[in-house]
Every structure is written in C-alpha cells, then in structure tokens.
Design a protein around this motif. Structure first.
Motif, PDB file in Angstrom:
ATOM      1  N   UNK A 102       0.779  -1.229   0.000  1.00 47.01           N
ATOM      2  CA  UNK A 102       0.000   0.000   0.000  1.00 47.01           C
ATOM      3  C   UNK A 102       0.807   1.272   0.000  1.00 47.01           C
ATOM      4  N   UNK A 103       2.107   1.152  -0.140  1.00 47.32           N
ATOM      5  CA  UNK A 103       2.956   2.344  -0.052  1.00 47.32           C
ATOM      6  C   UNK A 103       3.461   2.783  -1.422  1.00 47.32           C
ATOM      7  N   UNK A 104       4.390   2.016  -1.985  1.00 45.07           N
ATOM      8  CA  UNK A 104       4.982   2.388  -3.267  1.00 45.07           C
ATOM      9  C   UNK A 104       3.975   2.372  -4.414  1.00 45.07           C
ATOM     10  N   UNK A 105       3.038   1.428  -4.373  1.00 38.20           N
ATOM     11  CA  UNK A 105       2.087   1.315  -5.475  1.00 38.20           C
ATOM     12  C   UNK A 105       1.215   2.564  -5.597  1.00 38.20           C
ATOM     13  N   UNK A 106       0.695   3.045  -4.459  1.00 37.53           N
ATOM     14  CA  UNK A 106      -0.160   4.232  -4.512  1.00 37.53           C
ATOM     15  C   UNK A 106       0.650   5.488  -4.804  1.00 37.53           C
ATOM     16  N   UNK A 107       1.882   5.572  -4.294  1.00 38.08           N
ATOM     17  CA  UNK A 107       2.700   6.760  -4.582  1.00 38.08           C
ATOM     18  C   UNK A 107       3.000   6.845  -6.070  1.00 38.08           C
ATOM     19  N   UNK A 108       3.251   5.697  -6.703  1.00 36.68           N
ATOM     20  CA  UNK A 108       3.499   5.695  -8.145  1.00 36.68           C
ATOM     21  C   UNK A 108       2.257   6.131  -8.903  1.00 36.68           C
ATOM     22  N   UNK A 109       1.090   5.584  -8.541  1.00 32.69           N
ATOM     23  CA  UNK A 109      -0.154   5.938  -9.234  1.00 32.69           C
ATOM     24  C   UNK A 109      -0.462   7.423  -9.102  1.00 32.69           C
ATOM     25  N   UNK A 110      -0.299   7.976  -7.918  1.00 33.33           N
ATOM     26  CA  UNK A 110      -0.569   9.402  -7.696  1.00 33.33           C
ATOM     27  C   UNK A 110       0.399  10.266  -8.500  1.00 33.33           C
ATOM     28  N   UNK A 111       1.688   9.923  -8.447  1.00 30.97           N
ATOM     29  CA  UNK A 111       2.704  10.725  -9.141  1.00 30.97           C
ATOM     30  C   UNK A 111       2.490  10.711 -10.647  1.00 30.97           C
ATOM     31  N   UNK A 112       2.245   9.523 -11.211  1.00 34.10           N
ATOM     32  CA  UNK A 112       2.026   9.436 -12.657  1.00 34.10           C
ATOM     33  C   UNK A 112       0.765  10.187 -13.073  1.00 34.10           C
ATOM     34  N   UNK A 113      -0.296  10.096 -12.270  1.00 35.81           N
ATOM     35  CA  UNK A 113      -1.535  10.801 -12.624  1.00 35.81           C
ATOM     36  C   UNK A 113      -1.331  12.308 -12.613  1.00 35.81           C
ATOM     37  N   UNK A 114      -0.690  12.829 -11.571  1.00 29.57           N
ATOM     38  CA  UNK A 114      -0.429  14.272 -11.520  1.00 29.57           C
ATOM     39  C   UNK A 114       0.466  14.705 -12.671  1.00 29.57           C
ATOM     40  N   UNK A 115       1.479  13.901 -12.977  1.00 25.71           N
ATOM     41  CA  UNK A 115       2.381  14.235 -14.073  1.00 25.71           C
ATOM     42  C   UNK A 115       1.636  14.279 -15.409  1.00 25.71           C
ATOM     43  N   UNK A 116       0.800  13.277 -15.668  1.00 31.65           N
ATOM     44  CA  UNK A 116       0.068  13.227 -16.932  1.00 31.65           C
ATOM     45  C   UNK A 116      -0.953  14.362 -17.028  1.00 31.65           C
ATOM     46  N   UNK A 117      -1.595  14.695 -15.917  1.00 29.42           N
ATOM     47  CA  UNK A 117      -2.509  15.837 -15.927  1.00 29.42           C
ATOM     48  C   UNK A 117      -1.742  17.136 -16.149  1.00 29.42           C
ATOM     49  N   UNK A 118      -0.491  17.180 -15.652  1.00 27.79           N
ATOM     50  CA  UNK A 118       0.355  18.343 -15.916  1.00 27.79           C
ATOM     51  C   UNK A 118       0.822  18.423 -17.359  1.00 27.79           C
ATOM     52  N   UNK A 119       0.811  17.285 -18.054  1.00 28.56           N
ATOM     53  CA  UNK A 119       1.177  17.245 -19.474  1.00 28.56           C
ATOM     54  C   UNK A 119      -0.020  17.533 -20.374  1.00 28.56           C
TER      55      UNK A 119
END
Length: 534
Positions: free
Chosen positions: A342-359
């Motif tokens: 529940x740690x690395x998996x959610x951090x990756x999902x959140x980071x990628x989503x924010x990055x893609x929305x920023x793109x």
C-alpha cells in the motif's frame, strides 16, 4: 512410435542393464538404492526433455546452455526493463506470448487478454512464482506471498477489513496527510521545476503506516528516519537479487554486502512492527477492561467522547480474539504486507496521474471543473467519502494513468500443471509472467495506446471490453484486496493538490527512462512546476 523415441528407449535400457551388471556384486540395499537413483535420473531427464521440447516451440531469443538468457538480463534495472519489453515486440507481438530462460527455469511472458486469462482466472494457478520468495524474510507468508490453504484462509479473514464501512474510518488519515503534502509543496511555488515523486512517496508512507498500524512515523517531516530508510533500502536489495541469477542461492547471497544491509533493514522493520503490535494489544486490552460493555474495538471512544480511529492492525487483533488464530507473527506478516503493497504502489499511481494531468491541461481542467462542482470555491474543507465517490472523471484519469504506467508492471505465477495457452502447451515447472505494461498497450483494445486519454474509462467506452484487458490490480481469484482503498487514497491526495495548485509537467514522456523494479518508477523522477490556483 517415432525413431527418436525408440532410440531413446534403447539407450536407456542399455544404460540400465549395464548399471545393474556393474552393481550386481554389491549388497541388496546398495543395489536397490543405486537402481532407485538411476530410475529417478532417467525419469527426470524424460520430463526435462519434454519441458524443453514444449518451451522451445514458443517464440523467443536463443538461450545458452545452463545459463539460458541470464547473461542478457544481467544489466542495470532501466536497461533490463527496456530489454524485456523489447523482447515482447520482437518475439511475441502476433501471438501475445514469448519465452526466455532464467538459468534452467523457463519463463513465458504473457501480454494479451486471451493469453493472460487462462492463468489469472483459474484457481489452479494462484501460487506466486519463486521470484516472490525474496520478499519472505520481510513479509513472511502473508497474503501476497502465501499459497494454498493458508492463502485461502487469510483472504477470507482479511476481506471484511476492506469493506467500505471500514474504509470510511481511513478518510480522515487521507485528508490529514494530503493537507501536509499540500503544505510541503508550497515551498516549491517559486521553483522552475522539482521532482514530485519524493514528496508523494513520503505522504503515502505516512498514510499507510497510520492506517496499517495506527502509528505516525512523520515521514513527511523526517525522511531520514531509520524506518523510512529501511523501507526504501529493502526494495532495492530484493530487486537486485531477483535480477541476478548468481545471487539466488542463499549461501552466495549471505557473503555479499547486500546481505548485511538486508539483515539490518529486516531488523529495523520487524522491530518496529513487533513493538507496535505489543503496544497496540496492551492498549486494546486496557480499553476493553475500562469499557466492559464493548463488543469490539470498533465501538471504542476516546476520553473526549470521539469515536476512536481504527487501524488495520486493530482489526487483525480483533479477528484473532474472535478465533481466527492469528499469532503475533501472523499479524506482523499481514501488517508488513499492507505496508509494502500500500505504499509504493499508490505513490506511483498518484505521481504518474499528476504528471500526466500536468502534461495535458485540457484533462486537468476537466478534473478541476468536477472538483468545483463538488466543493465550489472551497479549497480547504476535507473531502468526505461521498465527495470522493463523486470524483468520477478524476477516477477515469487515475485509471488511464494506471493503464500507461501500472504500478506493478509484471506479475509472476507458478505453473504447477500443464495448461494450454494459444496454440502452445505450457508444461508444469514453468513460470508465467503477466506483462501488465504491454497488456495495457493492446491497440485492438485501446486505439492510440500510447496516448493518455481518460475517456477510455467513461462507462460507454468500457462496455464490452475484455475483462482481462486492463488489470492494474491483477484479476481473478487473486486480485488485489486493497484496490478500493488505493483508489480512495489516490483521489484524496490528487484532489487536495489540484484544488490548491495548478500543475505543469516539465519533463516530456518520451525523455523519461523507466525502471521496472518492484514498482514502475521513473529513473530520474518526474519534474513538474506548480502555481497557486486562483
């Protein structure tokens, strides 16, 4: 009967007769043992030759004797991921399956809905592959790594812990830690760019520690704590050992510096978990003694009359008291597993989503419009469960981010009996690797598969889609038990950030180097810049 089979039988008969003649002068026990060993070798060779024959029919690169393709795979993590993905395109693009040899062990790589389904949708293939064994010193045989009866039993015990009524107790934690993250990001308002990944990772570590154990480790305030370092460090050691064939034997691994680091990390992680379990059990006993009318820990209130916040650990302790027969080590296995998954998996999902929305500012604006329809101009009021459930377009964005960058890019299963996949018989003794990253890029299922498009997950576009075409949380009987928890947490964190900040990606996707480690992460982080939302 073919001439090859006849020749093989004649050779084996000749070898057997010569061996019997050679040992005929020895005692009956010696003769029996020697004959048993010889017969065992012959049976093994026959089975092995069948396995090799069947595997070699599957497309894939040429392999060296004994080493297989291990030399080609002994590269840095970024190069390894690129090579594995490249092999799919080179050898298996038409049929959704290819093979490689990791030493003497055959691996089949599956990345088409039709090739994945026979494995994931079967009760016969629920055992994880041997690659997960290197997690056992930390996680024991908890829900992720257990198999057979133990896995079925644990799954049944733990399923109620992820009911929506229980998850509602965790929303406050999501909101509190998301607010801390939002405050930490404020220092980056004047930056031309910064790496988003570490901020999000520390936030999710705080969330999962508090929801799992009911303890704060203040990772966002103290990223240098021993516990935080151990969580990061053990993942690196496990990944390194998985990818290097010569480190697989325990006796060799114990001679390395990585082994010393590994032992130190395990002592830190288990020491913390064991201490928290002891303390939490004592607290709960005291609470129940002071409140004799309580039926369960879920009924407890603090001194101010406010209902006490439950942790995953509390529920495990209660299940144990109800006769589930969970020892302290059993409880620690599941708490540590929850921490890991529940740690690395959610951090990756959140980071990628924010990055893609920023793109893609057009999709970011649609999310912001949705948030304004829920909260109005309010930037501060924490989200409720209903608010999170109403974030439907944000959920589409998270899902398409997980399609492009699944937190777990590949999953391994042990094939313990023959199975037919496509036109091939996959023999027992093979390891099947579900290549989620490639599966999600099937142009038959997702037109323009490399393009970020949250509309892929609008209800009308999901209708009729193959159920195994999109599996970021796995699928079938061994799907992720915590996926509802993960989506709620991701919505809470992302919405908190976007209500306060406009985010803009600085890196281009095509310039990123991916590391296919225990999770899918960018080698050099994700650089973004933020500005206050007006």
């Amino acid at each position: 009967m073919s001439s090859r089979v006849i020749s093989s039988l004649m050779a084996e008969s000749f070898l057997l007769s010569k061996t019997v003649k050679y040992i005929s002068g020895y005692s009956p026990v010696t003769v029996f043992l020697a004959a048993a060993i010889l017969i065992g070798v012959l049976i093994y060779n026959k089975r092995r030759s069948r396995l090799v024959r069947l595997i070699e029919k599957i497309p894939g690169p040429k392999a060296m004797p004994i080493l297989g393709n291990a030399v080609e795979m002994s590269v840095d993590h970024d190069e390894l991921f690129a090579r594995v993905m490249g092999s799919q395109k080179l050898w298996g693009s038409r049929v959704g399956i290819n093979k490689v040899w990791q030493g003497p062990t055959p691996y089949v790589m599956l990345f088409d809905p039709e090739t994945v389904e026979p494995i994931l949708n079967s009760q016969k293939f629920t055992d994880k592959s041997g690659d997960y064994d290197y997690l056992q010193p930390w996680l024991g045989t908890g829900l992720l790594t257990s198999f057979g009866r133990k896995w079925h039993s644990r799954r049944k015990i733990l399923t109620p812990a992820f009911h929506f009524k229980i998850l509602d107790d965790f929303i406050d934690v999501f909101n509190e830690q998301s607010a801390i993250l939002s405050g930490k990001l404020e220092r980056e308002l004047c930056s031309e760019s910064f790496n988003l990944f570490p901020y999000v990772t520390l936030c999710t570590l705080d969330i999962v520690c508090e929801t799992a154990m009911g303890r704060s480790i203040y990772a966002q305030s103290n990223s240098e704590s021993d516990y935080v370092k151990a969580v990061y460090g053990i993942g690196e050691v496990v990944q390194s050992r998985q990818s290097k064939l010569w480190l697989h034997p325990d006796f060799i691994f114990r001679m390395t510096e990585d082994s010393k680091r590994h032992t130190s990390y395990i002592n830190t992680l288990h020491g913390f978990s064991n201490r928290v379990i002891r303390e939490r059990k004592a607290e709960l006993r005291e609470n129940l003694m002071n409140n004799n009318n309580l039926e369960s820990v879920a009924d407890a209130y603090d001194d101010l009359g406010k209902k006490k916040r439950l942790a995953f650990l509390d529920l495990l302790i209660e299940y144990s008291n109800e006769g589930a027969r969970l020892s302290n080590s059993d409880i620690r296995e599941e708490v540590d597993t929850f921490m890991f998954e529940g740690h690395d998996t959610t951090s990756a999902a959140i980071s990628w989503t924010l990055f893609l929305l920023g793109s893609h500012p057009e999709y970011q604006q649609r999310v912001v419009d949705e948030l304004e329809s829920i909260f109005g101009d309010d930037r501060e009021t924490p989200a409720t469960m209903k608010n999170l459930m109403d974030m439907r377009y944000l959920e589409c964005c998270i899902k398409d981010a997980l399609r492009l960058f699944p937190s777990v890019p590949m999953m391994g299963r042990s094939i313990n009996e023959d199975v037919q996949i496509a036109n091939y018989t996959i023999p027992a003794g093979t390891t099947a690797i579900i290549m989620t990253y490639m599966l999600h890029r099937n142009p038959r299922i997702f037109p323009k598969p490399e393009q970020f498009n949250p509309d892929n997950f609008l209800p009308e576009n999901c209708a009729g889609r193959h159920p195994f075409a999109y599996i970021p949380f796995s699928a079938g009987p061994r799907n992720c038990i915590g996926q509802k928890f993960a989506i709620l947490e991701e919505k809470a964190v992302i919405s908190t950030v976007l209500r306060k900040y406009k985010i803009e990606a600085v890196d281009r996707r095509e310039d990123l180097t991916l590391l296919g480690e225990l999770i899918l992460r960018p080698k050099d982080g994700l650089r973004v810049k933020i500005s206050k939302r007006v």
